[in-house]
Design an enzyme around this catalytic site. Structure first.
Site, PDB file in Angstrom:
ATOM      1  N   ASP A 172       2.787   6.781  11.511  1.00  0.00           N
ATOM      2  CA  ASP A 172       2.414   5.993  10.332  1.00  0.00           C
ATOM      3  C   ASP A 172       1.454   6.727   9.395  1.00  0.00           C
ATOM      4  O   ASP A 172       1.172   6.266   8.297  1.00  0.00           O
ATOM      5  CB  ASP A 172       1.830   4.644  10.735  1.00  0.00           C
ATOM      6  CG  ASP A 172       0.524   4.735  11.516  1.00  0.00           C
ATOM      7  OD1 ASP A 172      -0.049   5.839  11.668  1.00  0.00           O
ATOM      8  OD2 ASP A 172       0.066   3.676  11.991  1.00  0.00           O
ATOM      9  N   HIS A 231      -3.055   6.131  11.656  1.00  0.00           N
ATOM     10  CA  HIS A 231      -3.795   6.074  12.915  1.00  0.00           C
ATOM     11  C   HIS A 231      -3.766   7.429  13.598  1.00  0.00           C
ATOM     12  O   HIS A 231      -2.687   7.976  13.838  1.00  0.00           O
ATOM     13  CB  HIS A 231      -3.198   5.009  13.831  1.00  0.00           C
ATOM     14  CG  HIS A 231      -3.299   3.636  13.258  1.00  0.00           C
ATOM     15  ND1 HIS A 231      -2.279   3.051  12.540  1.00  0.00           N
ATOM     16  CD2 HIS A 231      -4.312   2.747  13.284  1.00  0.00           C
ATOM     17  CE1 HIS A 231      -2.662   1.855  12.140  1.00  0.00           C
ATOM     18  NE2 HIS A 231      -3.895   1.639  12.583  1.00  0.00           N
ATOM     19  N   ASN A 283      -9.237  -1.574   6.455  1.00  0.00           N
ATOM     20  CA  ASN A 283      -8.240  -2.639   6.338  1.00  0.00           C
ATOM     21  C   ASN A 283      -8.427  -3.437   5.053  1.00  0.00           C
ATOM     22  O   ASN A 283      -7.451  -3.899   4.469  1.00  0.00           O
ATOM     23  CB  ASN A 283      -8.274  -3.552   7.565  1.00  0.00           C
ATOM     24  CG  ASN A 283      -7.679  -2.871   8.773  1.00  0.00           C
ATOM     25  OD1 ASN A 283      -6.728  -2.097   8.662  1.00  0.00           O
ATOM     26  ND2 ASN A 283      -8.241  -3.123   9.941  1.00  0.00           N
ATOM     27  N   GLY A 306      -6.811  -4.551  13.051  1.00  0.00           N
ATOM     28  CA  GLY A 306      -6.563  -5.395  11.894  1.00  0.00           C
ATOM     29  C   GLY A 306      -7.807  -6.005  11.269  1.00  0.00           C
ATOM     30  O   GLY A 306      -7.718  -6.672  10.237  1.00  0.00           O
ATOM     31  N   SER A 361      -8.502  -0.926  14.375  1.00  0.00           N
ATOM     32  CA  SER A 361      -7.508  -0.103  15.058  1.00  0.00           C
ATOM     33  C   SER A 361      -7.932   1.348  15.249  1.00  0.00           C
ATOM     34  O   SER A 361      -7.512   2.002  16.202  1.00  0.00           O
ATOM     35  CB  SER A 361      -6.168  -0.155  14.318  1.00  0.00           C
ATOM     36  OG  SER A 361      -6.300   0.314  12.985  1.00  0.00           O
TER      37      SER A 361
END
Length: 177
Positions: free
Chosen positions: A148, A151, A67, A39, A2
């Site tokens: 979030d 990111h 991740n 992901g 991502s």
């Protein structure tokens, strides 16, 4: 992954687009392809290696592992997967820039220490340059991240590209005249 695929950003704000624009502005005639998938773990990256390398790139910016860390997967497993990818890259004789990640403290000091050691160790083992922490100066900064705080927003991507571009340019060598 991502961070490189442009999660939550307009297509023209993504990492590959901003990096390509910076490199072109600096005189490099390059195409920046993105092999990142939102992901992805290191295991996913290793499983997709042959597909990702289908176009036979001249250089690879290897950025996987966050991740794994966010999911609390064992650092030794992430290290083994990255080791597998770097071994395959060495066999293809592609230039590599390893982009490191750092563990957050929520998994504990032992996890953090073990995870954070992965990237310097592999860079040394494979004699590849290491950019120690992709999110340096951007991680957790609300002005540079989406809501979030994981990111980067467009400004955060620009900050990453600004810091990272010199390392990429060293790997590329001098631009064509």
């Amino acid at each position: 992954y991502s961070l490189t695929s442009g999660y939550g950003l307009a297509p023209d704000q993504s990492f590959p687009v901003q990096l390509a624009a910076r490199l072109k502005a600096d005189g490099y005639d390059v195409i920046v392809d993105n092999g990142g998938v939102t992901g992805d773990t290191t295991a996913d990256g290793l499983a997709r290696f042959d597909w990702t390398m289908g176009d036979h790139p001249d250089i690879v910016l290897l950025e996987l592992g966050a991740n794994d860390m966010l999911r609390g997967l064992p650092p030794k497993r992430a290290e083994a997967n990255l080791d597998g990818i770097l071994g395959k890259l060495k066999a293809t004789q592609v230039k590599v820039l390893l982009l490191g990640m750092r563990a957050s403290s929520n998994w504990g000091a032992d996890y953090q220490k073990t995870f954070d050691a992965i990237y310097p160790s592999l860079a040394q083992k494979y004699d590849v340059p290491l950019y120690p922490f992709l999110l340096e100066g951007v991680a957790l900064d609300p002005k540079l991240n989406q809501a979030d705080l994981l990111h980067p927003n467009a400004a955060g991507v620009a900050a990453i590209v600004g810091r990272l571009a010199p390392a990429v340019e060293r790997l590329l060598g001098r631009p064509a005249e």
